[in-house]
Design an enzyme around this catalytic site. Structure first.
Site, PDB file in Angstrom:
ATOM      1  N   ASP A 487     -18.057  10.237 -35.305  1.00 28.84           N
ATOM      2  CA  ASP A 487     -19.626  10.831 -34.440  1.00 28.84           C
ATOM      3  C   ASP A 487     -19.394  11.410 -33.131  1.00 28.84           C
ATOM      4  OD1 ASP A 487     -21.000   8.623 -35.776  1.00 28.84           O
ATOM      5  OD2 ASP A 487     -21.091   6.959 -34.391  1.00 28.84           O
TER       6      ASP A 487
HETATM    7  C1  BGC Z   1     -19.131   6.847 -29.410  1.00 27.76           C
HETATM    8  C2  BGC Z   1     -18.514   6.174 -30.936  1.00 27.76           C
HETATM    9  C3  BGC Z   1     -19.874   5.530 -31.499  1.00 27.76           C
HETATM   10  C4  BGC Z   1     -21.251   6.451 -31.508  1.00 27.76           C
HETATM   11  C5  BGC Z   1     -22.038   6.419 -32.139  1.00 27.76           C
HETATM   12  C6  BGC Z   1     -20.298   7.193 -29.036  1.00 27.76           C
HETATM   13  O1  BGC Z   1     -21.108   7.336 -28.325  1.00 27.76           O
HETATM   14  O2  BGC Z   1     -18.308   7.214 -28.356  1.00 27.76           O
HETATM   15  O3  BGC Z   1     -17.375   5.643 -30.682  1.00 27.76           O
HETATM   16  O4  BGC Z   1     -19.589   6.164 -32.834  1.00 27.76           O
HETATM   17  O5  BGC Z   1     -21.454   6.515 -30.029  1.00 27.76           O
HETATM   18  O6  BGC Z   1     -24.043   5.735 -31.981  1.00 27.76           O
HETATM   19  C1  NOJ Z   2     -18.410   3.528 -34.001  1.00 27.64           C
HETATM   20  C2  NOJ Z   2     -19.438   3.869 -34.707  1.00 27.64           C
HETATM   21  O1  NOJ Z   2     -19.889   2.893 -35.320  1.00 27.64           O
HETATM   22  C3  NOJ Z   2     -18.476   4.560 -36.111  1.00 27.64           C
HETATM   23  O2  NOJ Z   2     -20.032   4.690 -37.026  1.00 27.64           O
HETATM   24  C4  NOJ Z   2     -18.266   5.560 -36.432  1.00 27.64           C
HETATM   25  O3  NOJ Z   2     -18.027   5.454 -37.552  1.00 27.64           O
HETATM   26  C5  NOJ Z   2     -17.008   5.695 -35.261  1.00 27.64           C
HETATM   27  N1  NOJ Z   2     -17.715   4.760 -34.005  1.00 27.64           N
HETATM   28  C6  NOJ Z   2     -16.415   6.419 -34.921  1.00 27.64           C
HETATM   29  O4  NOJ Z   2     -16.925   7.868 -34.357  1.00 27.64           O
END
Ligand code: BGC
Ligand code: NOJ
Length: 814
Positions: A487
């Site tokens: 993400d």
């Molecule tokens: C977090 C990520 C996460 C994402 C999901 C981000 O702010 O750092 O780890 O996957 O939000 O919405």
């Molecule tokens: C947490 C999120 O829930 C997941 O969808 C994502 O793949 C990982 N973070 C990595 O960013």
């Protein structure tokens, strides 16, 4: 250093001191009613949706961290001494403390001045309520006169509104008290249909429902005035902060034990029920009263606890391993499937690190969570697949998240995470492999929940593939969109405010960033879809998806190989990400793990080289970091990933979710020693001995462990709700131990450390029980040389679907 121990016999983690480095939580409930509970009884409850139907209040990121919960208080009515039997919130000087987190229940026991209190919290199967069974024992040589107080603070349902909209909410709270039951009915007035209740099995001396009356002005939960005084004031909340508190007097002879049961429940009237003015008539007593009565009965409560245990016996029997490694057995047989149940139910919504208001169910997350859950309750997995597919868009893309209560896609965060749709294919394939239920492909499912838009589920999968084919970049590789699995790699999201890149949606037209990770995922998902197409007679489709898969594989070799490892991406300017050419972020874990897992690079040696590079650059004693070298500053063209200090989260943290991709990849190249080594490095039970470093719960995976660039290397964060649970379970059971459901049967293909003599594995699969004995006399990692099914020689290592009953499978490696 440890803060407790595993009781494997009872399937519990026993915490022996209340001040664990972080609150160590458990989940109550596994169907519709849920709660989180810490070792000191902190936490809260909700019905289905942690945001929209929050029963009790919790203030996140508090000081102390975990404050607010299911608190009981004791008072010695002779001496006036008061204490918290769960240690918090009073932090009482207990002479003995244990918290047993079990499967769906938590028991907290303590002793204070020779009064022993043991409280078991759980949610009975099939009910929308929780029970606190409290047993008080007088261990003194003389009689004791005690007061027991219960307390909870009601949340006014929508947890977001509750935490922000005080000008309104301080005037809406309403309760009703009838026969010792406290009903919380805020919102009922505006033709809402639900209420909560809090009941007690003993005759009560008094109650309170207004927080200030209970706590006293300017006081907190650590020292409620009413407890100190020894009496409640029968306050009736009008607005402000409705709570529920009961007062029970207990006169105990020496050695006497008394049991008091509290029931906190949620009720929703049937849809067709007429709404009346909100007086006691509308609180549907007919439905709720018998339920309350049932669970205030000690035998019924014991029965419900036994049923819960039997339920888990059944779920854990489906897959069971006995290996030379205790940490493997403990996680495979108890805690990992248990965590998979939690991630399936709660997704990323409610934990100590997820506030319950931020996110609903994620499309990619829930599809992946299903991989570790599908064998347990396949019917629920089936429904989840259909719900997820119904939030898919006609383009084949998907809303990134949906609210579990409404099942509607959530527009807040958009829909162009270009990896999303492919996870649906993996989930459907896993479901069919587990169950053999091909009918799911024919289910009529709408797009974006629009009536009239239904097509068979199979077409949803086709559109998922088409979504990517419609979005290929300059090298023919998949466009990344807003982000792929990572993400925080925001190659298209420009923002002038550092740290805000994830939030922006201002993708300019003509964005060209491409993802090699999605390319690897595409190779796999098209293979899976081709297999489904072939077996349902869609031969042309099958050929087409195979060709697409092969084409993408070639493109990865041509444009996605960096010499020693797979590239991560091309940014919006066409520059490489995750390449030797980069100053920082030269090598990323995701494409190494996922491409090899998908079979890319097996035939030309790239796979082995990529994995050797992972071992060389990314592996640490605490797990494999996400990339190296860490980004030392913020880069606008990379986005959120570079907003974290080096070693945390996606900026070179050990992001545990993708470690099992590398484990699986290692099994694909036959390196059982390395696969197991990586598995053990992040296995929470194996890290128990360094709990003071790891800090999170030793019985479940955390999302992250700080990487080698971080000052706190080895420190875990964001426990419980992570795709790590499902993927590690898949990695260890299906790839390392190698018992893998396939469309046509059960594949036995272990890839283990060569020193292992063997192991046994019991698997209930499509109605039959396979008792598999694997022997490794020649000490290899991989390679099945002989198989016997019920004593008869069987050719190859794909076991047939056997008739119901127990079958003995002997497997020899060599
Ligand atoms: C977090 C990520 C996460 C994402 C999901 C981000 O702010 O750092 O780890 O996957 O939000 O919405
Ligand atoms: C947490 C999120 O829930 C997941 O969808 C994502 O793949 C990982 N973070 C990595 O960013």
């Amino acid at each position: 250093m440890q803060f407790g121990y595993f009781d494997d016999e009872r399937r519990e983690y026993v915490i022996t001191r209340p001040d664990t480095p972080l609150p160590w939580i458990n989940y109550l409930g596994c169907e519709e009613y849920f709660g989180i509970i810490s070792q000191t009884a902190g936490g809260y409850s909700f019905f289905r949706d942690a945001r929209l139907r929050r029963l009790t209040r919790y203030r996140y990121n508090n000081a102390p961290l975990d404050l607010g919960g299911r608190y009981l208080y004791l008072r010695d009515d002779r001496s006036g001494q008061t204490w918290s039997p769960s240690w918090m919130p009073a932090r009482s000087a207990l002479s003995e403390f244990t918290c047993r987190h079990g499967l769906g229940y938590t028991s907290i026991a303590s002793t204070f001045d020779n009064i022993h209190v043991e409280t078991t919290y759980f949610v009975p199967l099939g009910e929308t309520l929780e029970i606190w069974r409290c047993r008080v024992t007088n261990q003194r040589p003389k009689p004791a006169d005690l007061s027991l107080f219960s307390s909870i603070e009601f949340c006014l349902w929508d947890a977001w509104d509750d935490a922000t909209n005080f000008q309104r909410n301080f005037s809406t709270g309403e309760v009703e008290i009838k026969d010792g039951v406290i009903y919380h009915k805020t919102e009922y007035r505006e033709r809402r249909n639900h209420f909560a209740y809090f009941a007690c099995s003993a005759p009560i001396e008094g109650f309170d429902t207004q927080r200030e009356a209970f706590l006293g002005a300017y006081r907190g939960w650590d020292a409620p005035l009413a407890v100190e005084r020894g009496s409640l004031s029968n306050s009736v909340a009008h607005g402000w902060q409705p709570i529920g508190a009961h007062h029970v007097r207990l006169s105990l002879a020496p050695s006497e034990t008394r049991e008091v049961i509290f029931v906190l429940g949620y009720h929703e009237n049937p849809k067709d029920q007429k709404f009346d003015p909100p007086d006691s008539q509308t609180l549907n007593k007919r439905t709720v009263k018998p339920v309350i009565a049932r669970y205030l009965d000690s035998h019924q409560v014991q029965q419900a606890l036994d049923d819960l245990r039997a339920y888990w016996d059944g779920l854990l029997r489906i897959q069971h391993a006995r290996t030379p490694n205790l940490h493997v057995d403990r996680m495979v047989n108890i805690w990992n499937p248990y965590q998979c149940m939690a991630t399936f139910n709660i997704s990323r919504s409610a934990s100590l690190y997820e506030s319950g208001i931020g996110r609903g169910l994620g499309f990619r997350d829930s599809n992946q969570d299903l991989l570790g859950f599908v064998h347990m309750v396949p019917e629920r997995a089936r429904q989840r697949i259909l719900d997820l597919a119904a939030t898919q868009l006609p383009s084949g893309g998907a809303y990134h998240q949906y609210q579990p209560l409404t099942k509607r896609g959530n527009n807040d965060i958009g829909s162009n995470f270009n990896d999303d749709p492919h996870w649906l294919i993996l989930a459907v394939a896993a479901y069919i492999k587990e169950t053999g239920d091909w009918s799911i492909l024919d289910e009529a499912v709408p797009y974006d929940n629009l009536p009239g838009s239904e097509t068979p589920l199979y077409e949803h999968l086709q559109r998922a593939v088409q979504y990517t084919l419609d979005r290929l970049g300059p090298h023919g590789l998949p466009l990344i969109g807003r982000a792929d699995w990572n993400d925080c790699l925001n190659l298209n999201c420009f923002s002038d405010t550092p740290g805000q890149s994830f939030q922006t949606t201002t993708n300019k037209d003509g964005k060209v960033a491409e993802s090699i990770f999605i390319a690897g995922l595409f190779v796999l998902s098209t293979q899976e879809l081709a297999a489904l197409a072939e077996r349902t007679g869609r031969l042309e489709d099958a050929a087409r998806y195979r060709a697409e898969s092969a084409r993408m594989r070639e493109l990865i070799y041509q444009y996605g190989w960096d010499g020693e490892w797979f590239l991560r991406a091309y940014d919006d300017f066409g520059n490489k990400v995750g390449s030797q050419e980069c100053q920082e972020g030269k090598i990323f874990i995701e494409p190494q793990g996922f491409c090899v897992l998908a079979g890319v690079g097996l035939e030309n040696g790239y796979a082995q080289r990529a994995l050797d590079s992972v071992a060389r650059w990314l592996a640490t004693p605490h797990g494999i970091v996400l990339q190296q070298p860490a980004y030392s500053r913020y880069y606008l063209h990379l986005g959120e990933i570079s907003s974290y200090p080096p070693g945390y989260k996606e900026n070179a943290g050990i992001f545990c979710h993708n470690n099992p991709w590398v484990m699986i990849a290692e099994t694909r190249v036959g390196n059982g020693a390395r696969a197991m080594e990586y598995y053990l490095r992040i296995n929470p039970s194996n890290r128990e001995a360094i709990s003071e470093v790891h800090r999170c719960e030793p019985y479940v995976y955390a999302q992250m462990i700080a990487g080698k660039d971080a000052p706190t290397h080895g420190e875990a964060k964001n426990s419980w709700l992570t795709g790590t649970a499902a993927w590690n379970y898949v990695a260890i059971t299906q790839w390392i131990l190698g018992v893998r459901p396939e469309l046509d049967g059960l594949r036995i293909d272990p890839c283990i450390p060569p020193e292992w003599e063997g192991f046994t594995f019991r698997r209930i699969f499509r109605g039959a029980e396979y008792v598999i004995e694997v022997r490794n006399p020649r000490h290899v990692s991989k390679g099945v040389t002989a198989v016997r099914v019920d004593g008869k020689v069987w050719q190859g290592n794909l076991l047939p679907i056997l008739p119901p009953g127990v079958h003995t499978i002997e497997v020899e490696l060599g």
